[in-house]
Design a protein around this motif. Structure first.
Motif, PDB file in Angstrom:
ATOM      1  N   ILE A  60       0.830  -1.218   0.000  1.00 45.83           N
ATOM      2  CA  ILE A  60       0.000   0.000   0.000  1.00 45.83           C
ATOM      3  C   ILE A  60       0.862   1.266   0.000  1.00 45.83           C
ATOM      4  O   ILE A  60       0.481   2.286  -0.551  1.00 45.83           O
ATOM      5  N   GLY A  61       2.046   1.173   0.583  1.00 43.36           N
ATOM      6  CA  GLY A  61       2.910   2.356   0.662  1.00 43.36           C
ATOM      7  C   GLY A  61       4.022   2.370  -0.367  1.00 43.36           C
ATOM      8  O   GLY A  61       4.931   3.203  -0.303  1.00 43.36           O
ATOM      9  N   GLY A  62       3.972   1.458  -1.326  1.00 43.51           N
ATOM     10  CA  GLY A  62       5.073   1.320  -2.279  1.00 43.51           C
ATOM     11  C   GLY A  62       5.395   2.597  -3.038  1.00 43.51           C
ATOM     12  O   GLY A  62       6.562   2.942  -3.242  1.00 43.51           O
ATOM     13  N   ASN A  63       4.360   3.309  -3.429  1.00 43.51           N
ATOM     14  CA  ASN A  63       4.582   4.539  -4.187  1.00 43.51           C
ATOM     15  C   ASN A  63       5.324   5.581  -3.349  1.00 43.51           C
ATOM     16  O   ASN A  63       6.259   6.222  -3.822  1.00 43.51           O
ATOM     17  N   HIS A  64       4.910   5.726  -2.087  1.00 44.38           N
ATOM     18  CA  HIS A  64       5.579   6.715  -1.225  1.00 44.38           C
ATOM     19  C   HIS A  64       7.018   6.285  -0.947  1.00 44.38           C
ATOM     20  O   HIS A  64       7.923   7.102  -0.884  1.00 44.38           O
ATOM     21  N   PHE A  65       7.185   4.965  -0.789  1.00 42.19           N
ATOM     22  CA  PHE A  65       8.518   4.415  -0.509  1.00 42.19           C
ATOM     23  C   PHE A  65       9.494   4.763  -1.629  1.00 42.19           C
ATOM     24  O   PHE A  65      10.559   5.329  -1.392  1.00 42.19           O
ATOM     25  N   ILE A  66       9.119   4.472  -2.859  1.00 41.22           N
ATOM     26  CA  ILE A  66      10.072   4.708  -3.955  1.00 41.22           C
ATOM     27  C   ILE A  66      10.335   6.198  -4.175  1.00 41.22           C
ATOM     28  O   ILE A  66      11.451   6.592  -4.488  1.00 41.22           O
ATOM     29  N   HIS A  67       9.315   7.008  -3.966  1.00 44.47           N
ATOM     30  CA  HIS A  67       9.541   8.438  -4.210  1.00 44.47           C
ATOM     31  C   HIS A  67      10.347   9.095  -3.095  1.00 44.47           C
ATOM     32  O   HIS A  67      11.109  10.029  -3.357  1.00 44.47           O
ATOM     33  N   ALA A  68      10.195   8.599  -1.883  1.00 50.38           N
ATOM     34  CA  ALA A  68      11.035   9.115  -0.793  1.00 50.38           C
ATOM     35  C   ALA A  68      12.492   8.737  -1.083  1.00 50.38           C
ATOM     36  O   ALA A  68      13.402   9.533  -0.878  1.00 50.38           O
ATOM     37  N   CYS A  69      12.710   7.522  -1.605  1.00 49.04           N
ATOM     38  CA  CYS A  69      14.069   7.094  -1.990  1.00 49.04           C
ATOM     39  C   CYS A  69      14.610   7.987  -3.105  1.00 49.04           C
ATOM     40  O   CYS A  69      15.740   8.466  -3.054  1.00 49.04           O
ATOM     41  N   ARG A  70      13.786   8.209  -4.104  1.00 55.28           N
ATOM     42  CA  ARG A  70      14.201   9.016  -5.256  1.00 55.28           C
ATOM     43  C   ARG A  70      14.621  10.417  -4.840  1.00 55.28           C
ATOM     44  O   ARG A  70      15.638  10.938  -5.295  1.00 55.28           O
TER      45      ARG A  70
END
Ligand SMILES: Cc1ncc(C[n+]2csc(CCOP(=O)(O)OP(=O)(O)O)c2C)c(N)n1
Ligand code: SF4
Lengths: 271, 377
Positions: free
Chosen positions: A101-111
């Protein structure tokens, strides 16, 4: 000499909700030691989580704690850090919370490479809701929603973080408690997005269904299959089958997001 | 000294109002017809030492705004209907955790993607009910560019005062319209900041009802350590399932709006004193309605306009009085019947309540409203 965890725990908040043998408590102790090592001022430290058993962690710690909604921890944390860059920001949560559910936020925080330390407690399952499969449940494993074995391929959280642009990525397991605080300490000191993946165990909803007779069995499994990244370099693909690499997996220096934004402010103000 | 004036678009006026109110943080995701609010704030916020971030989606934007506000920064996001749909879960989070923030909804038509560049007023029920669970809502509906400025300031004030999310809804027409606006001088409009804790960190409880119906909210990083959660909680902010806490907290959060409705509800009336028919309209539709009133008055029709600036909490008292006074209320809105349901509920059968709606992407014109008034005369 025993370590004094008491001063980091909020008075009256124990016992915790975790089952006997749950790995999340080991991670919490590691996080406390790491925060102590780094000398983090708790009044200036935000600990942010989503929803799940793992995400209950911040409530026990004496700091500015923010227990958010399922999957959204990294996005809330981004708001905290952007609005107050001087705060230390730590995020924690489960594999489901962070990568489904949080995958999108996870990758963008990494980016963005925003300065925070995100501790992902990967117990391969949705623990809190009773053991449905997560993106990290091994293919073929049994979960309450995969009675015939899990048909889904698996996310490698650390690889995902590296691919998405995190600038410090490390992995360890609940069977390596010393390494947990060593890596979290490095993550906190790192300027940028640090992902610390800790493989842990959920005896209640995962172990039970997958023929682990005890918590000790699960710990043995984690220990037996952890291969330090440095050692892996000398091993063949065959030898690495079914193993997971531990230690620092990736590290680079890249401009940190709030520092970049400070430059934006300077430009806007004509400096 | 002459006031500073400008020809400004509604969305730009919204951004200017936010800066006037002391906004320091914006997080958003682009969507027509609201995007200019974000564009403008990306330009203005860093100038005042604030920050702007474009998030990966509207859920993230709402999350970031709540996180930002918890550090004490006045925080805002702007979107349109589809974006509000995505924000719903976290709007409820801001309600239960009592975190001040402002959500701008520049309304377009249709469910789903609908008509991105066409106007609509079909999110007015969503503004109240668009999150699960019992909760209170505050929603404002300006109808001119000048009013978008002042109502955005008021939205921040109400958010800070009542410690909750406040939505400002305007349709695409007002959002994109350019009008002359007079900038209020600093200090001319009231600007409210959230109440600071009255006790030190050791005694502080973020939901302590003994400190008032709206307990003070400390800022992260200001020396106070406290816990914030979306779970039902006790005064100290920690989760509880004890019936007496849960019930009392939920009621307090709803009553803080109900009991202060007179402070929050704002409306304007035009020629209603002797009106036999009252047009009940808001946003750009109210502008057509006012024109219709003028035309009908020339023909001797006793008609007036009730124009709410606050739709949530619903302007019950005055709507009820008008229902007792007039023969009929014509609710005109760019949807197929939303606020009319509230007007009917509140009128309690004291007058006829009819609806004049439109969802074809065209504004409701004065002639259409006038024809409806004549129908009910
Ligand atoms: C929007 C939303 N969807 C679903 C849930 C239900 N839910 C709560 S926790 C959870 C899974 C947690 O799993 P994980 O993040 O891996 O943490 P664990 O409990 O295993 O520590 C789910 C699906 C929820 N709370 N909110
Ligand atoms: S259900 Fe699993 S993850 Fe949750 S507390 Fe129990 S052992 Fe830990």
């Amino acid at each position: 000499m025993s370590y004094d965890y008491e001063k980091s725990i909020r008075p009256g908040k124990l016992p915790h909700i975790w089952c006997p043998g749950c790995g999340h408590g080991i991670v919490m102790k590691g996080l406390i030691r790491a925060m102590d090592t780094c000398g983090l001022d708790r009044t200036n430290t935000a600990i942010v989580s989503g929803i799940g058993c793992a995400s209950r962690l911040p409530g026990y710690l004496d700091a500015c704690t923010l227990h958010t909604a399922h999957g959204r921890a990294a996005a809330f944390a981004t708001g905290v850090k952007m609005a107050k860059p001087s705060m230390n920001v730590i995020v924690c949560g489960g594999d489901g919370d962070g990568t489904a559910i949080g995958g999108n936020h996870f990758i963008h925080a990494c980016r963005r490479n925003i300065d925070m330390t995100y501790v992902v407690m990967n117990n391969f399952i949705y623990g809190m809701t009773g053991g449905q499969f997560s993106p990290c449940t091994p293919t073929g494993a049994k979960a309450s929603t995969t009675p015939y074995g899990n048909p889904d391929p698996v996310f490698d959280i650390s690889k995902l973080a590296i691919g998405a642009g995190a600038t410090f990525v490390a992995r360890t397991t609940a069977a390596h408690p010393r390494e947990i605080d060593k890596l979290i300490t490095m993550g906190i000191k790192h300027k940028g997005m640090a992902i610390i993946e800790v493989l842990d165990d959920c005896p209640t909803t995962y172990g039970r269904r997958n023929k682990f007779r005890s918590v000790v069995d699960m710990m043995k499994h984690l220990k037996a299959n952890a291969v330090p990244a440095v050692a892996a370099a000398k091993m063949t693909a065959e030898q690495l089958q079914g193993k997971f690499l531990t230690g620092v997996l990736f590290q680079e220096e890249r401009p940190e997001y709030t520092a970049q934004y400070a430059e934006v402010i300077k430009r806007a103000q004509g400096a | 000294m002459a006031k500073k004036v400008a020809l400004l678009q509604g969305n730009q006026a919204c951004a200017a109002g936010a800066i006037y109110a002391g906004a320091k943080f914006f997080a958003g995701y682009p969507i027509t017809p609201s995007t200019e609010v974000a564009e403008e704030l990306s330009n203005e916020l860093p100038k005042v030492g604030g920050s702007f971030i474009q998030m990966e989606d509207e859920i993230a934007a709402m999350a970031a705004v709540i996180g930002g506000s918890l550090t004490g920064a006045k925080s805002i996001t702007a979107t349109s209907g589809p974006g509000v749909s995505l924000k719903q879960e976290l709007i409820g989070y801001a309600c239960i955790a009592e975190v001040p923030c402002v959500i701008i909804n520049v309304m377009r038509g249709g469910p789903s993607t609908g008509m991105p560049t066409g106007p609509g007023q079909s999110d007015v029920m969503q503004a109240m009910w668009g999150t699960h669970g019992d909760h209170a809502a505050i929603a404002l509906v300006p109808s001119t560019v000048q009013e978008i400025f002042t109502e955005t300031v008021r939205a921040f004030n109400l958010a800070e005062k009542y410690r909750m999310p406040v939505q400002v809804l305007f349709d695409e027409i007002v959002g994109h319209m350019r009008e002359r606006i007079e900038f209020p001088e600093p200090g001319e409009l009231e600007v409210i900041d959230r109440a600071a804790p009255t006790v030190g960190p050791a005694e502080y409880k973020p939901y302590d009802a003994t400190k008032g119906q709206v307990p003070p909210l400390a800022a992260f990083g200001s020396g106070y350590k406290f816990h914030v959660t979306g779970l039902n909680k006790a005064a100290d902010g920690f989760p509880t399932t004890k019936a007496e806490y849960v019930d009392a907290e939920e009621r307090r959060q709803i009553n803080k709006v109900k009991d202060n409705a007179d402070d929050i509800v704002k409306f304007e009336e035009y020629l209603t004193e002797d009106a036999e028919v009252v047009i009940w309209a808001y946003g750009s539709t109210a502008r057509s309605a006012r024109y219709a009133v003028n035309e009908l008055r020339k023909e001797g029709v006793k008609v007036g306009l009730f124009r709410p600036l606050t739709i949530w909490p619903f302007p019950e008292k005055r709507t009820f009085e008008l229902a007792k006074q007039c023969k009929a209320i014509v609710v005109a809105e760019m949807n197929l019947g939303q606020m009319v349901l509230e007007v009917e509920r509140v009128a309690k059968g004291n007058c006829v309540v009819v609806h004049e709606g439109r969802v074809d992407g065209e504004p409701i014109n004065p002639g259409q409203i006038a024809a409806k008034v004549k129908e009910v005369l």
